[in-house]
Design a protein around this motif. Structure first.
Motif, mmCIF file in Angstrom:
data_model
loop_
_atom_site.group_PDB
_atom_site.id
_atom_site.type_symbol
_atom_site.label_atom_id
_atom_site.label_comp_id
_atom_site.label_asym_id
_atom_site.label_seq_id
_atom_site.Cartn_x
_atom_site.Cartn_y
_atom_site.Cartn_z
ATOM 1 N N ASP A 73 -77.910 3.260 -14.612
ATOM 2 C CA ASP A 73 -79.244 3.039 -14.071
ATOM 3 C C ASP A 73 -80.191 4.115 -14.591
ATOM 4 O O ASP A 73 -80.117 5.275 -14.176
ATOM 5 C CB ASP A 73 -79.158 3.059 -12.538
ATOM 6 C CG ASP A 73 -80.472 2.814 -11.835
ATOM 7 O OD1 ASP A 73 -81.539 2.823 -12.480
ATOM 8 O OD2 ASP A 73 -80.427 2.621 -10.600
ATOM 9 N N ARG A 74 -81.077 3.732 -15.502
ATOM 10 C CA ARG A 74 -82.008 4.699 -16.102
ATOM 11 C C ARG A 74 -82.942 5.309 -15.062
ATOM 12 O O ARG A 74 -83.324 6.468 -15.169
ATOM 13 C CB ARG A 74 -82.830 4.031 -17.189
ATOM 14 C CG ARG A 74 -81.996 3.646 -18.387
ATOM 15 C CD ARG A 74 -82.839 3.035 -19.435
ATOM 16 N NE ARG A 74 -83.090 4.095 -20.416
ATOM 17 C CZ ARG A 74 -83.778 3.913 -21.495
ATOM 18 N NH1 ARG A 74 -84.332 2.749 -21.741
ATOM 19 N NH2 ARG A 74 -83.950 4.894 -22.342
ATOM 20 N N GLN A 75 -83.338 4.519 -14.066
ATOM 21 C CA GLN A 75 -84.212 5.061 -13.028
ATOM 22 C C GLN A 75 -83.471 6.132 -12.226
ATOM 23 O O GLN A 75 -84.051 7.149 -11.863
ATOM 24 C CB GLN A 75 -84.714 3.967 -12.103
ATOM 25 C CG GLN A 75 -85.595 4.548 -11.011
ATOM 26 C CD GLN A 75 -86.596 3.573 -10.481
ATOM 27 O OE1 GLN A 75 -86.744 2.478 -10.980
ATOM 28 N NE2 GLN A 75 -87.312 3.983 -9.459
ATOM 29 N N ALA A 78 -83.524 9.249 -14.266
ATOM 30 C CA ALA A 78 -84.849 9.875 -14.226
ATOM 31 C C ALA A 78 -85.073 10.586 -12.894
ATOM 32 O O ALA A 78 -85.594 11.705 -12.860
ATOM 33 C CB ALA A 78 -85.927 8.827 -14.469
ATOM 34 N N GLU A 79 -84.669 9.945 -11.785
ATOM 35 C CA GLU A 79 -84.791 10.572 -10.462
ATOM 36 C C GLU A 79 -83.966 11.847 -10.396
ATOM 37 O O GLU A 79 -84.428 12.880 -9.912
ATOM 38 C CB GLU A 79 -84.309 9.617 -9.367
ATOM 39 C CG GLU A 79 -85.221 8.467 -9.092
ATOM 40 C CD GLU A 79 -84.594 7.456 -8.132
ATOM 41 O OE1 GLU A 79 -83.592 7.782 -7.459
ATOM 42 O OE2 GLU A 79 -85.109 6.332 -8.060
#
Length: 131
Positions: A73-75, A78-79
């Motif tokens: 999960d790229r998000q 990033a988080e």
């Protein structure tokens, strides 16, 4: 943009604290019962022995955890990076990154997690137990 993407791919390939990447069965602690609120958010990487240890810690206590897989999960990645830069600006990002009640912890330290759980408030009561 291309440099950022290459940087993210490089970072996920060599996050410290992790074993070799391999497929794992979905963790039981990442599935929350309807209406249950997680006591922690845990950013993990498949194959990471410290992530497994943290997962086992929460599962043994019956504490619901929301897991975020930073490879899938790229998000989530990033988080995790945003939280890590804000909380640990001079350190290299590692997994698991555990957030309890707004307190971020880099890596798994049982005593630090227990202290954060204490500060976060009362623990959920297991079904069938007396209060």
């Amino acid at each position: 943009m291309m440099v950022l993407t290459a940087g993210i791919l490089f970072l996920t390939a060599c996050l410290p604290g992790c074993g070799m990447t391999r497929a794992l069965t979905p963790p039981e602690s990442s599935v929350l019962a309807a209406g249950s609120k997680p006591v922690a958010v845990m950013y993990v990487r498949p194959g990471c022995p410290y992530c497994r240890e943290a997962r086992r810690f929460f599962a043994d206590r019956g504490l619901p955890v929301m897991e975020r897989n930073v490879l899938a999960d790229r998000q989530a990645l990033a988080e995790m990076l945003e939280i890590h830069v804000r909380s640990f600006p001079d350190e290299e990002p590692i997994v698991p990154l555990i957030v309890i009640g707004g307190h971020a912890m880099s890596g798994f330290d049982r005593e630090e997690v227990e202290a954060a759980l204490e500060m976060a408030g009362p623990k959920p009561v297991a079904a069938g137990s007396k209060q």
